[in-house]
Design a protein around this motif. Structure first.
Motif, PDB file in Angstrom:
ATOM      1  N   GLY A 135       0.813  -1.227   0.000  1.00 54.95           N
ATOM      2  CA  GLY A 135       0.000   0.000   0.000  1.00 54.95           C
ATOM      3  C   GLY A 135       0.841   1.271   0.000  1.00 54.95           C
ATOM      4  O   GLY A 135       0.312   2.369  -0.164  1.00 54.95           O
ATOM      5  N   GLY A 136       2.142   1.097   0.175  1.00 54.36           N
ATOM      6  CA  GLY A 136       3.050   2.262   0.206  1.00 54.36           C
ATOM      7  C   GLY A 136       3.226   2.877  -1.182  1.00 54.36           C
ATOM      8  O   GLY A 136       2.920   2.251  -2.201  1.00 54.36           O
ATOM      9  N   ILE A 137       3.714   4.112  -1.171  1.00 60.20           N
ATOM     10  CA  ILE A 137       3.736   4.936  -2.381  1.00 60.20           C
ATOM     11  C   ILE A 137       5.169   5.357  -2.729  1.00 60.20           C
ATOM     12  O   ILE A 137       5.946   5.684  -1.831  1.00 60.20           O
ATOM     13  CB  ILE A 137       2.929   6.248  -2.123  1.00 60.20           C
ATOM     14  N   HIS A 138       5.468   5.363  -3.993  1.00 57.65           N
ATOM     15  CA  HIS A 138       6.681   6.037  -4.476  1.00 57.65           C
ATOM     16  C   HIS A 138       6.282   7.234  -5.325  1.00 57.65           C
ATOM     17  O   HIS A 138       5.351   7.139  -6.144  1.00 57.65           O
ATOM     18  CB  HIS A 138       7.509   5.115  -5.375  1.00 57.65           C
ATOM     19  N   ILE A 139       6.988   8.329  -5.126  1.00 60.31           N
ATOM     20  CA  ILE A 139       6.903   9.457  -6.065  1.00 60.31           C
ATOM     21  C   ILE A 139       8.331   9.687  -6.554  1.00 60.31           C
ATOM     22  O   ILE A 139       9.209  10.048  -5.762  1.00 60.31           O
ATOM     23  CB  ILE A 139       6.377  10.748  -5.403  1.00 60.31           C
ATOM     24  N   MET A 140       8.549   9.426  -7.823  1.00 66.18           N
ATOM     25  CA  MET A 140       9.902   9.528  -8.385  1.00 66.18           C
ATOM     26  C   MET A 140       9.867  10.430  -9.609  1.00 66.18           C
ATOM     27  O   MET A 140       9.032  10.233 -10.508  1.00 66.18           O
ATOM     28  CB  MET A 140      10.407   8.139  -8.826  1.00 66.18           C
ATOM     29  N   GLN A 141      10.773  11.384  -9.637  1.00 67.28           N
ATOM     30  CA  GLN A 141      10.862  12.279 -10.804  1.00 67.28           C
ATOM     31  C   GLN A 141      12.330  12.377 -11.195  1.00 67.28           C
ATOM     32  O   GLN A 141      13.208  12.572 -10.338  1.00 67.28           O
ATOM     33  CB  GLN A 141      10.295  13.663 -10.459  1.00 67.28           C
ATOM     34  N   LEU A 142      12.593  12.171 -12.472  1.00 68.04           N
ATOM     35  CA  LEU A 142      13.969  12.302 -12.957  1.00 68.04           C
ATOM     36  C   LEU A 142      13.972  12.847 -14.375  1.00 68.04           C
ATOM     37  O   LEU A 142      12.928  12.895 -15.031  1.00 68.04           O
ATOM     38  CB  LEU A 142      14.719  10.968 -12.860  1.00 68.04           C
ATOM     39  N   PHE A 143      15.139  13.266 -14.834  1.00 65.36           N
ATOM     40  CA  PHE A 143      15.248  13.840 -16.176  1.00 65.36           C
ATOM     41  C   PHE A 143      15.477  12.737 -17.206  1.00 65.36           C
ATOM     42  O   PHE A 143      16.121  11.723 -16.912  1.00 65.36           O
ATOM     43  CB  PHE A 143      16.395  14.849 -16.236  1.00 65.36           C
ATOM     44  N   THR A 144      14.954  13.003 -18.408  1.00 68.15           N
ATOM     45  CA  THR A 144      15.154  12.078 -19.518  1.00 68.15           C
ATOM     46  C   THR A 144      16.039  12.747 -20.575  1.00 68.15           C
ATOM     47  O   THR A 144      16.303  13.957 -20.520  1.00 68.15           O
ATOM     48  CB  THR A 144      13.814  11.694 -20.174  1.00 68.15           C
ATOM     49  N   ASP A 145      16.443  11.949 -21.562  1.00 70.75           N
ATOM     50  CA  ASP A 145      17.298  12.494 -22.629  1.00 70.75           C
ATOM     51  C   ASP A 145      16.489  12.988 -23.827  1.00 70.75           C
ATOM     52  O   ASP A 145      17.039  13.174 -24.906  1.00 70.75           O
ATOM     53  CB  ASP A 145      18.343  11.454 -23.048  1.00 70.75           C
ATOM     54  N   THR A 146      15.196  13.223 -23.604  1.00 70.73           N
ATOM     55  CA  THR A 146      14.356  13.753 -24.691  1.00 70.73           C
ATOM     56  C   THR A 146      14.856  15.125 -25.152  1.00 70.73           C
ATOM     57  O   THR A 146      14.758  15.459 -26.328  1.00 70.73           O
ATOM     58  CB  THR A 146      12.889  13.834 -24.222  1.00 70.73           C
ATOM     59  N   LEU A 160      20.701  10.020 -17.329  1.00 70.30           N
ATOM     60  CA  LEU A 160      19.420  10.429 -17.920  1.00 70.30           C
ATOM     61  C   LEU A 160      18.648   9.196 -18.389  1.00 70.30           C
ATOM     62  O   LEU A 160      19.214   8.306 -19.027  1.00 70.30           O
ATOM     63  CB  LEU A 160      19.657  11.359 -19.126  1.00 70.30           C
ATOM     64  N   ALA A 161      17.355   9.180 -18.098  1.00 66.50           N
ATOM     65  CA  ALA A 161      16.522   8.028 -18.480  1.00 66.50           C
ATOM     66  C   ALA A 161      16.060   8.180 -19.922  1.00 66.50           C
ATOM     67  O   ALA A 161      16.013   9.289 -20.464  1.00 66.50           O
ATOM     68  CB  ALA A 161      15.302   7.966 -17.563  1.00 66.50           C
ATOM     69  N   LYS A 162      15.694   7.074 -20.527  1.00 69.12           N
ATOM     70  CA  LYS A 162      14.903   7.113 -21.763  1.00 69.12           C
ATOM     71  C   LYS A 162      13.467   7.403 -21.349  1.00 69.12           C
ATOM     72  O   LYS A 162      13.041   6.972 -20.264  1.00 69.12           O
ATOM     73  CB  LYS A 162      14.951   5.757 -22.480  1.00 69.12           C
ATOM     74  N   ASP A 163      12.743   8.080 -22.216  1.00 74.23           N
ATOM     75  CA  ASP A 163      11.347   8.357 -21.902  1.00 74.23           C
ATOM     76  C   ASP A 163      10.613   7.032 -21.629  1.00 74.23           C
ATOM     77  O   ASP A 163      10.702   6.105 -22.437  1.00 74.23           O
ATOM     78  CB  ASP A 163      10.712   9.104 -23.084  1.00 74.23           C
ATOM     79  N   GLY A 164       9.919   6.927 -20.520  1.00 71.93           N
ATOM     80  CA  GLY A 164       9.137   5.732 -20.194  1.00 71.93           C
ATOM     81  C   GLY A 164       9.890   4.661 -19.428  1.00 71.93           C
ATOM     82  O   GLY A 164       9.292   3.726 -18.894  1.00 71.93           O
ATOM     83  N   GLU A 165      11.210   4.796 -19.348  1.00 69.21           N
ATOM     84  CA  GLU A 165      12.026   3.757 -18.707  1.00 69.21           C
ATOM     85  C   GLU A 165      11.724   3.622 -17.211  1.00 69.21           C
ATOM     86  O   GLU A 165      11.721   2.518 -16.658  1.00 69.21           O
ATOM     87  CB  GLU A 165      13.493   4.138 -18.910  1.00 69.21           C
ATOM     88  N   LEU A 166      11.456   4.757 -16.590  1.00 70.47           N
ATOM     89  CA  LEU A 166      11.122   4.749 -15.158  1.00 70.47           C
ATOM     90  C   LEU A 166       9.843   3.935 -14.923  1.00 70.47           C
ATOM     91  O   LEU A 166       9.748   3.140 -13.990  1.00 70.47           O
ATOM     92  CB  LEU A 166      10.946   6.205 -14.693  1.00 70.47           C
ATOM     93  N   LYS A 167       8.881   4.149 -15.801  1.00 67.91           N
ATOM     94  CA  LYS A 167       7.574   3.479 -15.646  1.00 67.91           C
ATOM     95  C   LYS A 167       7.717   1.949 -15.713  1.00 67.91           C
ATOM     96  O   LYS A 167       7.036   1.215 -14.995  1.00 67.91           O
ATOM     97  CB  LYS A 167       6.638   3.977 -16.748  1.00 67.91           C
TER      98      LYS A 167
END
Ligand SMILES: C[S@@+](CC[C@H](N)C(=O)[O-])C[C@H]1O[C@@H](n2cnc3c(N)ncnc32)[C@H](O)[C@@H]1O
Length: 206
Positions: A135-146, A160-167
């Motif tokens: 039931g715990g939550i993560h909120i993660m925000q990072l930059f992508t190479d877009t 830098l992440a690829k778009d969608g990689e975090l998901k």
């Protein structure tokens, strides 16, 4: 200066009159804090001078941990806590090596993960997932190479992440929100520039 410390951030952390980003918490923290109880165990990863951790502690969440690799960032957060009569547990640590000693109900990280190599932030997220309550939550925000990393952070933004990689790392969790967006940013001493970002809010279900 250590290769892990971003100069414009360090300068802001060492200047008690400068504000690196904002005194206001990130809007996503406000949007999802209703999922927490006041006793919830919370940790802010790469908290900097602590806009989000400080906000949560001021709201009465009494188990807030916050860490950053920057001693100056943590010193400034501690000063702000003292000045405002707020209690939280702020400490220096490197997320690459960070080993969780307890389970958390919320793990948040804004603007930090891309400062370590991709393999390290992915491994960190997997450790964080394993140390999250059902039931715990993560909120993660990072930059992508877009869009390319801006000049001020380019030498440091090694992950830098690829778009969608975090998901993809959360495909076994409930996705409460996922956003892919670009935004204009400005800091003391750094001209306006663009960032591309992914942000996810996800809940552990099993
Ligand atoms: C852009 S700032 C964001 C600070 C804060 N999360 C906020 O939203 O205001 C990125 C932070 O990541 C920290 N950082 C960079 N590498 C790190 C690492 N390996 N472990 C922990 N923190 C790190 C920096 O010191 C900096 O404070």
């Amino acid at each position: 200066m250590s290769k892990n410390l971003v100069p414009f951030l360090e300068n802001a952390y060492q200047d008690e009159n400068a504000i690196a980003f904002s005194l206001e918490p990130n809007a996503t923290v406000k949007e999802f804090e209703h999922l927490l109880g006041k006793q919830s165990e919370i940790i802010d990863v790469g908290c900097g001078e602590g806009q989000n951790a400080l906000y949560l502690a001021k709201q009465g969440y009494c188990n807030v941990d916050a860490f950053d690799i920057s001693e100056h960032g943590i010193a400034k957060l501690r000063q702000r806590c003292e000045r405002e009569g707020v209690q939280l547990n702020a400490f220096t640590a490197d997320l690459k090596m960070f080993s969780f000693e307890q389970q958390y109900d919320m793990i948040l990280s804004f603007g930090t993960l891309h400062f370590v190599p991709k393999a390290d932030w992915k491994a960190f997220i997997n450790r964080a997932k394993a140390h999250t309550t059902i039931g715990g939550i993560h909120i993660m925000q990072l930059f992508t190479d877009t869009v390319p990393a801006s000049e001020d952070i380019a030498p440091f933004a090694v992950g830098l992440a690829k778009d969608g990689e975090l998901k993809e790392l959360y495909n076994d969790w409930e996705i409460l929100q996922f956003k892919s967006y670009t935004f204009e940013d400005e800091h003391p001493g750094v001209p306006k520039h663009l960032h591309a970002s992914n942000k996810i809010v996800a809940r552990r279900t099993l």
